[in-house]
Scaffold this motif. Structure first.
Motif, PDB file in Angstrom:
ATOM      1  N   THR A 143       0.860  -1.182   0.000  1.00 30.69           N
ATOM      2  CA  THR A 143       0.000   0.000   0.000  1.00 30.69           C
ATOM      3  C   THR A 143       0.897   1.233   0.000  1.00 30.69           C
ATOM      4  N   ILE A 144       0.276   2.379  -0.113  1.00 33.32           N
ATOM      5  CA  ILE A 144       1.013   3.637  -0.139  1.00 33.32           C
ATOM      6  C   ILE A 144       0.516   4.519   1.001  1.00 33.32           C
ATOM      7  N   ALA A 145       1.449   5.054   1.773  1.00 34.66           N
ATOM      8  CA  ALA A 145       1.097   6.042   2.783  1.00 34.66           C
ATOM      9  C   ALA A 145       1.247   7.421   2.143  1.00 34.66           C
ATOM     10  N   PHE A 146       0.168   8.172   2.129  1.00 33.82           N
ATOM     11  CA  PHE A 146       0.196   9.552   1.651  1.00 33.82           C
ATOM     12  C   PHE A 146      -0.020  10.421   2.876  1.00 33.82           C
ATOM     13  N   VAL A 147       1.010  11.165   3.257  1.00 33.26           N
ATOM     14  CA  VAL A 147       0.952  11.944   4.494  1.00 33.26           C
ATOM     15  C   VAL A 147       1.310  13.401   4.237  1.00 33.26           C
ATOM     16  N   ASN A 148       0.702  14.284   5.019  1.00 39.21           N
ATOM     17  CA  ASN A 148       0.977  15.713   4.946  1.00 39.21           C
ATOM     18  C   ASN A 148       1.413  16.173   6.332  1.00 39.21           C
ATOM     19  N   SER A 149       2.667  16.542   6.451  1.00 35.46           N
ATOM     20  CA  SER A 149       3.238  17.048   7.711  1.00 35.46           C
ATOM     21  C   SER A 149       3.008  16.109   8.893  1.00 35.46           C
ATOM     22  N   PRO A 150       3.412  14.847   8.768  1.00 42.05           N
ATOM     23  CA  PRO A 150       3.172  13.906   9.865  1.00 42.05           C
ATOM     24  C   PRO A 150       4.146  14.099  11.025  1.00 42.05           C
ATOM     25  N   GLN A 151       3.732  13.642  12.197  1.00 43.68           N
ATOM     26  CA  GLN A 151       4.652  13.558  13.321  1.00 43.68           C
ATOM     27  C   GLN A 151       5.300  12.178  13.213  1.00 43.68           C
ATOM     28  N   THR A 152       6.573  12.151  12.884  1.00 46.89           N
ATOM     29  CA  THR A 152       7.275  10.880  12.727  1.00 46.89           C
ATOM     30  C   THR A 152       7.829  10.372  14.048  1.00 46.89           C
ATOM     31  N   CYS A 153       7.893  11.237  15.043  1.00 49.31           N
ATOM     32  CA  CYS A 153       8.295  10.859  16.396  1.00 49.31           C
ATOM     33  C   CYS A 153       7.430  11.658  17.369  1.00 49.31           C
ATOM     34  N   LEU A 154       6.593  10.947  18.093  1.00 52.71           N
ATOM     35  CA  LEU A 154       5.643  11.602  18.988  1.00 52.71           C
ATOM     36  C   LEU A 154       6.331  12.491  20.021  1.00 52.71           C
ATOM     37  N   LEU A 155       7.504  12.095  20.472  1.00 59.97           N
ATOM     38  CA  LEU A 155       8.205  12.876  21.497  1.00 59.97           C
ATOM     39  C   LEU A 155       8.691  14.230  20.988  1.00 59.97           C
ATOM     40  N   LYS A 156       8.718  14.407  19.677  1.00 63.67           N
ATOM     41  CA  LYS A 156       9.165  15.672  19.093  1.00 63.67           C
ATOM     42  C   LYS A 156       7.999  16.623  18.829  1.00 63.67           C
ATOM     43  N   TRP A 157       6.806  16.253  19.266  1.00 61.41           N
ATOM     44  CA  TRP A 157       5.667  17.127  19.052  1.00 61.41           C
ATOM     45  C   TRP A 157       5.418  17.926  20.321  1.00 61.41           C
ATOM     46  N   LEU A 213       9.473  23.625  12.746  1.00 57.65           N
ATOM     47  CA  LEU A 213       9.457  22.498  13.683  1.00 57.65           C
ATOM     48  C   LEU A 213       9.319  21.170  12.943  1.00 57.65           C
ATOM     49  N   ASP A 214       8.412  21.092  11.992  1.00 60.28           N
ATOM     50  CA  ASP A 214       8.230  19.843  11.243  1.00 60.28           C
ATOM     51  C   ASP A 214       9.487  19.445  10.485  1.00 60.28           C
ATOM     52  N   VAL A 215      10.095  20.405   9.815  1.00 63.93           N
ATOM     53  CA  VAL A 215      11.290  20.102   9.011  1.00 63.93           C
ATOM     54  C   VAL A 215      12.428  19.622   9.902  1.00 63.93           C
ATOM     55  N   ASN A 216      12.697  20.349  10.980  1.00 66.77           N
ATOM     56  CA  ASN A 216      13.836  20.009  11.840  1.00 66.77           C
ATOM     57  C   ASN A 216      13.610  18.770  12.695  1.00 66.77           C
ATOM     58  N   ASP A 217      12.405  18.615  13.234  1.00 66.85           N
ATOM     59  CA  ASP A 217      12.166  17.540  14.195  1.00 66.85           C
ATOM     60  C   ASP A 217      11.537  16.289  13.611  1.00 66.85           C
ATOM     61  N   HIS A 218      11.015  16.380  12.388  1.00 70.53           N
ATOM     62  CA  HIS A 218      10.350  15.216  11.809  1.00 70.53           C
ATOM     63  C   HIS A 218      10.932  14.814  10.456  1.00 70.53           C
ATOM     64  N   VAL A 219      11.041  15.751   9.529  1.00 69.49           N
ATOM     65  CA  VAL A 219      11.524  15.409   8.186  1.00 69.49           C
ATOM     66  C   VAL A 219      12.988  14.948   8.212  1.00 69.49           C
ATOM     67  N   ILE A 220      13.861  15.755   8.773  1.00 66.92           N
ATOM     68  CA  ILE A 220      15.289  15.431   8.745  1.00 66.92           C
ATOM     69  C   ILE A 220      15.588  14.129   9.486  1.00 66.92           C
ATOM     70  N   PRO A 221      15.067  13.925  10.712  1.00 67.52           N
ATOM     71  CA  PRO A 221      15.315  12.628  11.356  1.00 67.52           C
ATOM     72  C   PRO A 221      14.715  11.446  10.583  1.00 67.52           C
ATOM     73  N   PHE A 222      13.578  11.671   9.923  1.00 67.48           N
ATOM     74  CA  PHE A 222      12.963  10.613   9.115  1.00 67.48           C
ATOM     75  C   PHE A 222      13.876  10.233   7.957  1.00 67.48           C
ATOM     76  N   ILE A 223      14.377  11.222   7.233  1.00 69.13           N
ATOM     77  CA  ILE A 223      15.290  10.955   6.111  1.00 69.13           C
ATOM     78  C   ILE A 223      16.527  10.209   6.605  1.00 69.13           C
ATOM     79  N   ASN A 224      17.128  10.705   7.679  1.00 64.74           N
ATOM     80  CA  ASN A 224      18.324  10.047   8.219  1.00 64.74           C
ATOM     81  C   ASN A 224      18.020   8.624   8.665  1.00 64.74           C
ATOM     82  N   GLY A 225      16.862   8.409   9.275  1.00 66.23           N
ATOM     83  CA  GLY A 225      16.480   7.071   9.717  1.00 66.23           C
ATOM     84  C   GLY A 225      16.283   6.111   8.561  1.00 66.23           C
TER      85      GLY A 225
END
Length: 146
Positions: free
Chosen positions: A12-26, A80-92
């Motif tokens: 399946t495909i996940a289509f997400v808009n500005s997700p929280q990829t780590c709950l602790l970073k919200w 906040l989204d870019v620094n705390d969610h996008v970048i760690p997601f890409i690195n992960g």
């Protein structure tokens, strides 16, 4: 939730808009509410230690050795989204082991100035795109993964 469900439902495909990829970073208050309602007898430390795959999408993907197809839409205006969610997601994703199946992941940035509240301007831009834009992106997602 879409990122997790797509991990459980293969192909399946996940289509997400500005997700929280780590709950602790919200934001701390909503996170505390989630923890209090979901795990009323546990401390935050206990929850994080016992359920890392429920809190951080990268931990979840490592746990199941699978990254689904993802179309990740993000407003670059939201600091906040870019620094705390996008970048760690890409690195992960980049650090997934060779035993992990990693499907196509598309990151699509747009820039829409949406000022945040004066007490937390870094969340400006976290709002979703309009219904009309969402429909446009759904069609784009379908064409990108076909």
């Amino acid at each position: 939730m879409s990122l997790i469900l797509a991990g459980f439902i293969k192909n399946t495909i996940a289509f997400v808009n500005s997700p929280q990829t780590c709950l602790l970073k919200w934001l701390p208050v909503p996170v505390k509410h989630v923890f209090n309602h979901s795990y009323p007898k546990m401390s935050e430390k206990e929850i994080v230690e016992k359920f890392p795959e429920r809190i951080n999408i990268i931990h979840f993907y490592k746990h199941i050795n699978y990254v689904p197809k993802i179309y990740y839409l993000q407003n670059a205006y939201c600091e906040l989204d870019v620094n705390d969610h996008v970048i760690p997601f890409i690195n992960g994703i980049r650090e997934m082991g060779s035993d992990c199946t990693v499907n196509k992941v598309i990151l699509d940035f747009y820039y829409d100035v949406q000022p945040g509240p004066s007490v937390l301007p870094s969340i400006g831009g976290h709002g979703a795109v309009s219904k009309q834009e969402t429909l446009k992106y759904i069609n784009k997602v379908k064409s990108e993964f076909n």
